[in-house]
Design a protein around this motif. Structure first.
Motif, PDB file in Angstrom:
ATOM      1  N   ALA A  75      55.699  90.018   1.331  1.00  0.00           N
ATOM      2  CA  ALA A  75      56.358  90.454   2.568  1.00  0.00           C
ATOM      3  C   ALA A  75      57.869  90.498   2.402  1.00  0.00           C
ATOM      4  O   ALA A  75      58.557  91.286   3.043  1.00  0.00           O
ATOM      5  CB  ALA A  75      55.977  89.516   3.712  1.00  0.00           C
ATOM      6  N   GLU A  76      58.381  89.643   1.494  1.00  0.00           N
ATOM      7  CA  GLU A  76      59.829  89.605   1.264  1.00  0.00           C
ATOM      8  C   GLU A  76      60.319  90.819   0.480  1.00  0.00           C
ATOM      9  O   GLU A  76      61.497  91.155   0.503  1.00  0.00           O
ATOM     10  CB  GLU A  76      60.200  88.337   0.498  1.00  0.00           C
ATOM     11  CG  GLU A  76      60.358  87.118   1.385  1.00  0.00           C
ATOM     12  CD  GLU A  76      60.640  85.862   0.570  1.00  0.00           C
ATOM     13  OE1 GLU A  76      61.120  85.994  -0.558  1.00  0.00           O
ATOM     14  OE2 GLU A  76      60.352  84.778   1.091  1.00  0.00           O
ATOM     15  N   LEU A  77      59.402  91.468  -0.254  1.00  0.00           N
ATOM     16  CA  LEU A  77      59.813  92.616  -1.052  1.00  0.00           C
ATOM     17  C   LEU A  77      60.189  93.776  -0.142  1.00  0.00           C
ATOM     18  O   LEU A  77      59.418  94.173   0.721  1.00  0.00           O
ATOM     19  CB  LEU A  77      58.670  93.066  -1.979  1.00  0.00           C
ATOM     20  CG  LEU A  77      58.345  92.164  -3.151  1.00  0.00           C
ATOM     21  CD1 LEU A  77      57.183  92.752  -3.934  1.00  0.00           C
ATOM     22  CD2 LEU A  77      59.552  92.010  -4.055  1.00  0.00           C
ATOM     23  N   GLU A  78      61.384  94.304  -0.331  1.00  0.00           N
ATOM     24  CA  GLU A  78      61.801  95.440   0.475  1.00  0.00           C
ATOM     25  C   GLU A  78      61.264  96.710  -0.156  1.00  0.00           C
ATOM     26  O   GLU A  78      61.096  96.798  -1.366  1.00  0.00           O
ATOM     27  CB  GLU A  78      63.318  95.496   0.539  1.00  0.00           C
ATOM     28  CG  GLU A  78      63.920  94.333   1.290  1.00  0.00           C
ATOM     29  CD  GLU A  78      65.435  94.304   1.124  1.00  0.00           C
ATOM     30  OE1 GLU A  78      66.031  95.375   0.976  1.00  0.00           O
ATOM     31  OE2 GLU A  78      65.979  93.196   1.126  1.00  0.00           O
ATOM     32  N   VAL A  79      61.011  97.710   0.687  1.00  0.00           N
ATOM     33  CA  VAL A  79      60.475  98.968   0.175  1.00  0.00           C
ATOM     34  C   VAL A  79      61.477  99.621  -0.776  1.00  0.00           C
ATOM     35  O   VAL A  79      61.114 100.229  -1.766  1.00  0.00           O
ATOM     36  CB  VAL A  79      60.171  99.927   1.341  1.00  0.00           C
ATOM     37  CG1 VAL A  79      59.401 101.143   0.848  1.00  0.00           C
ATOM     38  CG2 VAL A  79      59.404  99.223   2.430  1.00  0.00           C
ATOM     39  N   ASP A  80      62.763  99.477  -0.449  1.00  0.00           N
ATOM     40  CA  ASP A  80      63.788 100.101  -1.295  1.00  0.00           C
ATOM     41  C   ASP A  80      64.427  99.087  -2.237  1.00  0.00           C
ATOM     42  O   ASP A  80      65.593  99.191  -2.589  1.00  0.00           O
ATOM     43  CB  ASP A  80      64.845 100.776  -0.427  1.00  0.00           C
ATOM     44  CG  ASP A  80      65.507  99.789   0.523  1.00  0.00           C
ATOM     45  OD1 ASP A  80      65.029  98.634   0.608  1.00  0.00           O
ATOM     46  OD2 ASP A  80      66.514 100.159   1.156  1.00  0.00           O
ATOM     47  N   ALA A  81      63.658  98.101  -2.643  1.00  0.00           N
ATOM     48  CA  ALA A  81      64.179  97.074  -3.559  1.00  0.00           C
ATOM     49  C   ALA A  81      64.496  97.694  -4.919  1.00  0.00           C
ATOM     50  O   ALA A  81      63.841  98.650  -5.342  1.00  0.00           O
ATOM     51  CB  ALA A  81      63.151  95.962  -3.727  1.00  0.00           C
ATOM     52  N   PRO A  82      65.492  97.155  -5.626  1.00  0.00           N
ATOM     53  CA  PRO A  82      65.824  97.688  -6.950  1.00  0.00           C
ATOM     54  C   PRO A  82      64.684  97.484  -7.936  1.00  0.00           C
ATOM     55  O   PRO A  82      63.951  96.500  -7.856  1.00  0.00           O
ATOM     56  CB  PRO A  82      67.061  96.884  -7.357  1.00  0.00           C
ATOM     57  CG  PRO A  82      67.049  95.669  -6.501  1.00  0.00           C
ATOM     58  CD  PRO A  82      66.356  96.036  -5.226  1.00  0.00           C
ATOM     59  N   ILE A  83      64.536  98.418  -8.881  1.00  0.00           N
ATOM     60  CA  ILE A  83      63.505  98.267  -9.914  1.00  0.00           C
ATOM     61  C   ILE A  83      64.116  98.036 -11.296  1.00  0.00           C
ATOM     62  O   ILE A  83      63.412  97.729 -12.244  1.00  0.00           O
ATOM     63  CB  ILE A  83      62.513  99.457  -9.942  1.00  0.00           C
ATOM     64  CG1 ILE A  83      63.224 100.774 -10.168  1.00  0.00           C
ATOM     65  CG2 ILE A  83      61.705  99.500  -8.664  1.00  0.00           C
ATOM     66  CD1 ILE A  83      62.240 101.940 -10.389  1.00  0.00           C
ATOM     67  N   VAL A  84      65.426  98.225 -11.412  1.00  0.00           N
ATOM     68  CA  VAL A  84      66.128  97.901 -12.661  1.00  0.00           C
ATOM     69  C   VAL A  84      67.223  96.892 -12.341  1.00  0.00           C
ATOM     70  O   VAL A  84      68.005  97.078 -11.404  1.00  0.00           O
ATOM     71  CB  VAL A  84      66.751  99.150 -13.323  1.00  0.00           C
ATOM     72  CG1 VAL A  84      67.538  98.757 -14.578  1.00  0.00           C
ATOM     73  CG2 VAL A  84      65.680 100.165 -13.683  1.00  0.00           C
ATOM     74  N   GLY A  85      67.263  95.820 -13.104  1.00  0.00           N
ATOM     75  CA  GLY A  85      68.337  94.835 -12.980  1.00  0.00           C
ATOM     76  C   GLY A  85      69.345  95.050 -14.104  1.00  0.00           C
ATOM     77  O   GLY A  85      68.962  95.138 -15.271  1.00  0.00           O
ATOM     78  N   ILE A  86      70.618  95.177 -13.744  1.00  0.00           N
ATOM     79  CA  ILE A  86      71.684  95.264 -14.748  1.00  0.00           C
ATOM     80  C   ILE A  86      72.445  93.952 -14.690  1.00  0.00           C
ATOM     81  O   ILE A  86      73.009  93.605 -13.651  1.00  0.00           O
ATOM     82  CB  ILE A  86      72.644  96.440 -14.462  1.00  0.00           C
ATOM     83  CG1 ILE A  86      71.895  97.769 -14.454  1.00  0.00           C
ATOM     84  CG2 ILE A  86      73.777  96.470 -15.492  1.00  0.00           C
ATOM     85  CD1 ILE A  86      72.759  98.968 -14.012  1.00  0.00           C
ATOM     86  N   VAL A  87      72.430  93.209 -15.781  1.00  0.00           N
ATOM     87  CA  VAL A  87      73.171  91.949 -15.814  1.00  0.00           C
ATOM     88  C   VAL A  87      74.168  91.992 -16.975  1.00  0.00           C
ATOM     89  O   VAL A  87      73.977  92.716 -17.945  1.00  0.00           O
ATOM     90  CB  VAL A  87      72.232  90.723 -15.955  1.00  0.00           C
ATOM     91  CG1 VAL A  87      71.348  90.588 -14.743  1.00  0.00           C
ATOM     92  CG2 VAL A  87      71.390  90.807 -17.217  1.00  0.00           C
ATOM     93  N   MET A  88      75.234  91.223 -16.825  1.00  0.00           N
ATOM     94  CA  MET A  88      76.241  91.162 -17.901  1.00  0.00           C
ATOM     95  C   MET A  88      76.882  89.789 -17.909  1.00  0.00           C
ATOM     96  O   MET A  88      76.886  89.076 -16.887  1.00  0.00           O
ATOM     97  CB  MET A  88      77.280  92.266 -17.720  1.00  0.00           C
ATOM     98  CG  MET A  88      78.120  92.125 -16.481  1.00  0.00           C
ATOM     99  SD  MET A  88      78.838  93.699 -15.964  1.00  0.00           S
ATOM    100  CE  MET A  88      77.425  94.464 -15.158  1.00  0.00           C
TER     101      MET A  88
END
Ligand code: RP5
Length: 155
Positions: free
Chosen positions: A17-30
């Motif tokens: 339920a916490e997952l948003e429909v427009d949640a990101p599918i790629v994480g960019i970390v640095m």
């Protein structure tokens, strides 16, 4: 067949339920804010392709707990690929891959203390031990990481 206990099911339902429909599918970390300019092409490439992404700064050496928590929660949050850029002794992509079974694409970066034009980071990212893979693009080539992420998502 054994059934999951009701409390486990409700916990899973709450997470979904916490997952948003427009949640990101790629994480960019640095690893540092100083990496932002070099990593921006990845964000732009994904944006141009309509692929939702998020960008975070976290250091494998300076904030190891934060990196571990991010990587462990990544799949549950809906991420499907992680792009990780770092310079010098670039542990970030490998540490993310150690805590997540998502595909991890490492971007070796040059920085003010780099040696051999970023060879230090390139080897740190490419030379992962057997069983814990990290894909590695060219030095400072964050755009290619985004293109590879797009291909992984389309496979
Ligand atoms: C690495 O050390 C970072 O990814 C960055 O490329 C390099 C230098 O970091 P700063 O000293 O600029 O924060 O961990």
């Amino acid at each position: 067949m054994s059934e999951a206990p009701p409390e486990a099911l409700s916990e899973t339902a709450a997470q979904l339920a916490e997952l948003e429909v427009d949640a990101p599918i790629v994480g960019i970390v640095m690893g540092s804010k100083s990496d932002l300019p070099a990593m921006e092409p990845a964000e732009k490439e994904l944006g141009d392709r309509g692929i939702r992404c998020e960008t975070r700064v976290m250091s494998a050496h300076r904030e190891p707990d934060k990196v571990a928590e991010y990587a462990r929660n990544a799949r549950m949050r809906g991420l499907r690929v992680i792009i990780a850029g770092a310079g010098l002794s670039a542990a970030l992509p490998g540490v993310v891959a150690a805590h997540s079974d998502l595909p991890v694409i490492g971007v070796p970066l040059t920085s003010r203390m780099s040696i051999a034009g970023g060879l230090d980071a390139l080897l740190s990212i490419a030379q992962m031990p057997p069983g814990v893979p990290v894909a590695c693009v060219g030095v400072d080539n964050a755009r290619n990481a985004a293109v590879l992420a797009a291909r992984i998502l389309a496979a």
